[in-house]
Design a protein around this motif. Structure first.
Motif, short mmCIF file in Angstrom:
data_model
loop_
_atom_site.label_atom_id
_atom_site.label_comp_id
_atom_site.label_asym_id
_atom_site.label_seq_id
_atom_site.Cartn_x
_atom_site.Cartn_y
_atom_site.Cartn_z
N ILE A 92 5.33 -0.32 -9.70
CA ILE A 92 4.84 -0.53 -8.35
C ILE A 92 4.34 0.79 -7.78
O ILE A 92 5.09 1.78 -7.75
N GLN A 93 3.09 0.81 -7.36
CA GLN A 93 2.51 2.02 -6.79
C GLN A 93 3.30 2.46 -5.55
O GLN A 93 3.84 1.63 -4.81
N GLU A 94 3.36 3.76 -5.36
CA GLU A 94 4.17 4.34 -4.28
C GLU A 94 3.84 3.74 -2.91
O GLU A 94 4.73 3.43 -2.12
N ASP B 227 1.10 13.76 -11.11
CA ASP B 227 -0.22 14.35 -11.34
C ASP B 227 -1.06 14.26 -10.07
O ASP B 227 -0.61 13.73 -9.04
N LYS B 228 -2.27 14.77 -10.11
CA LYS B 228 -3.10 14.90 -8.91
C LYS B 228 -3.35 13.56 -8.23
O LYS B 228 -3.35 13.45 -7.00
N ASP B 229 -3.56 12.51 -9.02
CA ASP B 229 -3.90 11.19 -8.48
C ASP B 229 -2.70 10.29 -8.29
O ASP B 229 -2.84 9.12 -7.94
N ASN B 230 -1.50 10.82 -8.54
CA ASN B 230 -0.28 10.02 -8.47
C ASN B 230 -0.33 8.81 -9.40
O ASN B 230 0.33 7.79 -9.15
N SER B 231 -1.11 8.92 -10.47
CA SER B 231 -1.16 7.83 -11.44
C SER B 231 0.01 7.92 -12.42
O SER B 231 0.34 6.96 -13.10
N GLN C 148 2.85 0.88 -2.21
CA GLN C 148 3.24 -0.52 -2.12
C GLN C 148 4.73 -0.72 -1.92
O GLN C 148 5.17 -1.80 -1.50
N LEU C 149 5.52 0.31 -2.20
CA LEU C 149 6.97 0.14 -2.15
C LEU C 149 7.51 -0.26 -0.77
O LEU C 149 8.35 -1.15 -0.68
N PRO C 150 7.04 0.37 0.33
CA PRO C 150 7.54 -0.07 1.64
C PRO C 150 7.22 -1.54 1.92
O PRO C 150 7.99 -2.23 2.61
N ILE C 151 6.12 -2.04 1.38
CA ILE C 151 5.75 -3.45 1.58
C ILE C 151 6.73 -4.35 0.83
O ILE C 151 7.22 -5.35 1.37
N TYR D 224 14.48 10.60 2.23
CA TYR D 224 13.38 9.63 2.17
C TYR D 224 12.28 10.07 3.12
O TYR D 224 12.53 10.76 4.11
N SER D 225 11.06 9.67 2.81
CA SER D 225 9.91 10.07 3.62
C SER D 225 9.65 9.09 4.76
O SER D 225 10.17 7.97 4.76
N SER D 226 8.81 9.51 5.69
CA SER D 226 8.53 8.71 6.89
C SER D 226 7.77 7.43 6.61
O SER D 226 7.67 6.56 7.49
N LYS D 227 7.21 7.28 5.40
CA LYS D 227 6.48 6.05 5.10
C LYS D 227 7.42 4.86 4.96
O LYS D 227 6.99 3.70 5.02
N TYR D 228 8.72 5.15 4.78
CA TYR D 228 9.70 4.07 4.71
C TYR D 228 10.18 3.76 6.12
O TYR D 228 10.90 4.54 6.74
N LYS D 229 9.76 2.61 6.62
CA LYS D 229 10.07 2.19 7.99
C LYS D 229 9.96 0.68 8.07
O LYS D 229 9.48 0.03 7.13
N ILE D 230 10.38 0.12 9.18
CA ILE D 230 10.33 -1.33 9.34
C ILE D 230 8.89 -1.80 9.52
O ILE D 230 8.15 -1.28 10.35
N LEU D 231 8.50 -2.77 8.69
CA LEU D 231 7.22 -3.45 8.81
C LEU D 231 7.49 -4.94 9.03
O LEU D 231 8.60 -5.42 8.80
N ASN D 232 6.49 -5.68 9.46
CA ASN D 232 6.63 -7.11 9.71
C ASN D 232 6.86 -7.85 8.38
O ASN D 232 6.02 -7.80 7.49
N LYS D 233 8.02 -8.51 8.27
CA LYS D 233 8.36 -9.16 7.01
C LYS D 233 7.38 -10.26 6.64
O LYS D 233 6.98 -10.39 5.48
#
Length: 400
Positions: A285-287, A25-29, A289-292, A198-207
Motif C-alpha cells: 500500500i502506497q504511503e 528512494d527519490k520517488d518513494n517507489s 493511501q495508508l491514512p485512507i 507518527y507524521s501529521s498525515k495520520y489524522k481522522i478522515l471521513n470513514k
C-alpha cells in the motif's frame, strides 16, 4: 570540574550525519526504513545540513534497491547510496565479507562531508560504523536500537564483539521501548528510552468517504492490519481468528496490507478456510493511501509475535482507531489502558478472536484515543532527540 559546570553552555550542532541500513528512494517507489525519513522531516529544521548515507549491496541490478536507489537531494538533506559488498554471515565471531564501513568513509571523503553529530539507526552495522566514525572524525555518535524483541535478545546472547563495541562506544544509546533499558545500561550508562513517532498525515478522515474511495461496503465491519508478510508478523493467527469470528459476525472484512515471502502460503490458508470473501491481501500500500485505509476500518489489529515498538499502531491511534495487539515486547508499552485498545496472547487465535469481537461491539472514545496519541507526534519525539544531540555535542565540545 565545578568551574566547568558553572560556565556550562549548550553548544548546538549545525550538521548531522545519519547512518541507516535503508532509506526511501527519490520517488518513494521503494520504501525502506520509512520511519527514518519521517524522523528526518522533523529534525531537518534544527540543522543547516543533514547528510544520510545508506549503503546498498551490489547485485548487478537484480535487487530493487540496487536498481532504484540513487543519490538525491531535497531541502537541506543530501542522501547517498554507495554500493557495497557484504555476506551477512557471522563465523567464529568474525564477518566473512563486509566493506560498508569502508564505502561510507569513501563517501564522506569523496564528498568532503563535514558533520558535528552522527546518528546511527540499528546496531549492526550502523551502530558499529557510527562508533568507528566517532573515533576517526572526533564527533559524538548516537545509536538508536530499533531491533524487534527477538532480534535484540539474540544480539545480547551472541556476545558478539562488534555488537558489544557499538553499544559500549557510542556516546548515547536510544531504545524505542522502556523494558530493555536496564539491559543496555550494562553496556552504556548513557541510555535513554525515546519511542518512534507518527507524521501529521495520520489524522481522522471521513470513514464513509474513505470506504467509497476504496470501494468497501459501508455496512461491513472492517478490520485492518499492516506489515511485511513474514512469520514474525503473525498474520496466520489473524486469519484463523477471522474464521472463528465469522460464526457470529458474518459481515466481517479483514484487510491485510503488505507484501512479502509468505504471500502464497497465506493465500492458501485463506482459500482452505473458505475466507476469500472475508480476508483480503491488499498487497503493498502506497504511503499516501495508508491514512485512507486506516480511516476506512473499525479497528486496527497488530498480531505480531515480536516488536520493538510497532509504529503502525500509533498511526492507527492518530486516526482515532482502537488497536488490538499482542503482548509482543512493544505493544504493551503503548496500549496501557483498555481505553486505547486491547492486548492478547501471541499465537492464540481464540484469544485474538474474542478481543476483536469485544472491540467491534465496544463504543470507543475517539477523542481520548487521539489525545493519548499526541505524545507520539514526530514534533514531540524529534524535540527529545535534538535535546540528546545538543547535550552530547556540547559535552563533546567542552571535554575535547
Amino acid at each position: 570540574m565545578s568551574n566547568i559546570k558553572n560556565n556550562f553552555k549548550i553548544h548546538k550542532p549545525s550538521s548531522l550525519l545519519i547512518i541507516t541500513p535503508g532509506y526511501p528512494d527519490k520517488d518513494n517507489s521503494l520504501i525502506m526504513s520509512k520511519f527514518v525519513k519521517e524522523q528526518v522531516e522533523y529534525l531537518k529544521s534544527y540543522f543547516d545540513t543533514v547528510y544520510i548515507i545508506s549503503p546498498i549491496p551490489h547485485s548487478f541490478g537484480l535487487f530493487e534497491s540496487d536498481k532504484l536507489c540513487h543519490d538525491y537531494t531535497y531541502d537541506n538533506i543530501k542522501i547517498y547510496f554507495p554500493r557495497c559488498y557484504y555476506v551477512p554471515i557471522f563465523y567464529f565471531k568474525k564477518i566473512l565479507l563486509d566493506n560498508r564501513l569502508k564505502v561510507i568513509i569513501n563517501t564522506i571523503e569523496k564528498n568532503n562531508l563535514k558533520f558535528d553529530v552522527i546518528h546511527a539507526h540499528t546496531t549492526w552495522p550502523s551502530g558499529y560504523i557510527g562508533a568507528k566514525l566517532k573515533e576517526k572524525y572526533h564527533v559524538p555518535s548516537i545509536l538508536t536500537i530499533h531491533e524487534n524483541g527477538d532480534w535484540f535478545e539474540k544480539e545480547v546472547k551472541m556476545d558478539f564483539p562488534l555488537i558489544n563495541y557499538a553499544w559500549e562506544n557510542s556516546d548515547v544509546l536510544i531504545r524505542v521501548n522502556n523494558k530493555d533499558i536496564p539491559i543496555l545500561k550494562q553496556y552504556n550508562d548513557n541510555t535513554y528510552s525515546i519511542p518512534n513517532g507518527y507524521s501529521s498525515k495520520y489524522k481522522i478522515l471521513n470513514k464513509k468517504e474513505c470506504r467509497d474511495i476504496l470501494n468497501i461496503q459501508q455496512d461491513k465491519k472492517v478490520i485492518f492490519s499492516l506489515g511485511v508478510l513474514i512469520k514474525r508478523k503473525g498474520f496466520n493467527f489473524l486469519i484463523d481468528a477471522i474464521k472463528i469470528i465469522l460464526k457470529s459476525n458474518p459481515d466481517i472484512l479483514c484487510v491485510i496490507g503488505g507484501s512479502g515471502p509468505l504471500k502464497k502460503k497465506l493465500e492458501k490458508q485463506i482459500h482452505d478456510l473458505k475466507l476469500n470473501n472475508h480476508v483480503l491481501l491488499a498487497g503493498f500500500i502506497q504511503e499516501e493511501q495508508l491514512p485512507i485505509w486506516i480511516n476506512a476500518c473499525d479497528i486496527f489489529v497488530l498480531p505480531s509475535l515480536s516488536e520493538s515498538f510497532g509504529i503502525v499502531q500509533i498511526e492507527a491511534m492518530a486516526c482515532g482507531k482502537p488497536v488490538i495487539a499482542t503482548y509482543n515486547g512493544g505493544s504493551e508499552e503503548i496500549i496501557i489502558s483498555d481505553e486505547y485498545g486491547l492486548l492478547v496472547d501471541p499465537r492464540n487465535a481464540y484469544d485474538l478472536a474474542q478481543k476483536i469481537e469485544i472491540a467491534l461491539n465496544k463504543q470507543w472514545d475517539k477523542e481520548k484515543i487521539l489525545k493519548y496519541a499526541e505524545q507520539y507526534q514526530w514534533e514531540n519525539i524529534a524535540s527529545r532527540i535534538v535535546s540528546v544531540y545538543n547535550k552530547t555535542y556540547s559535552e563533546n565540545v567542552i571535554f575535547n
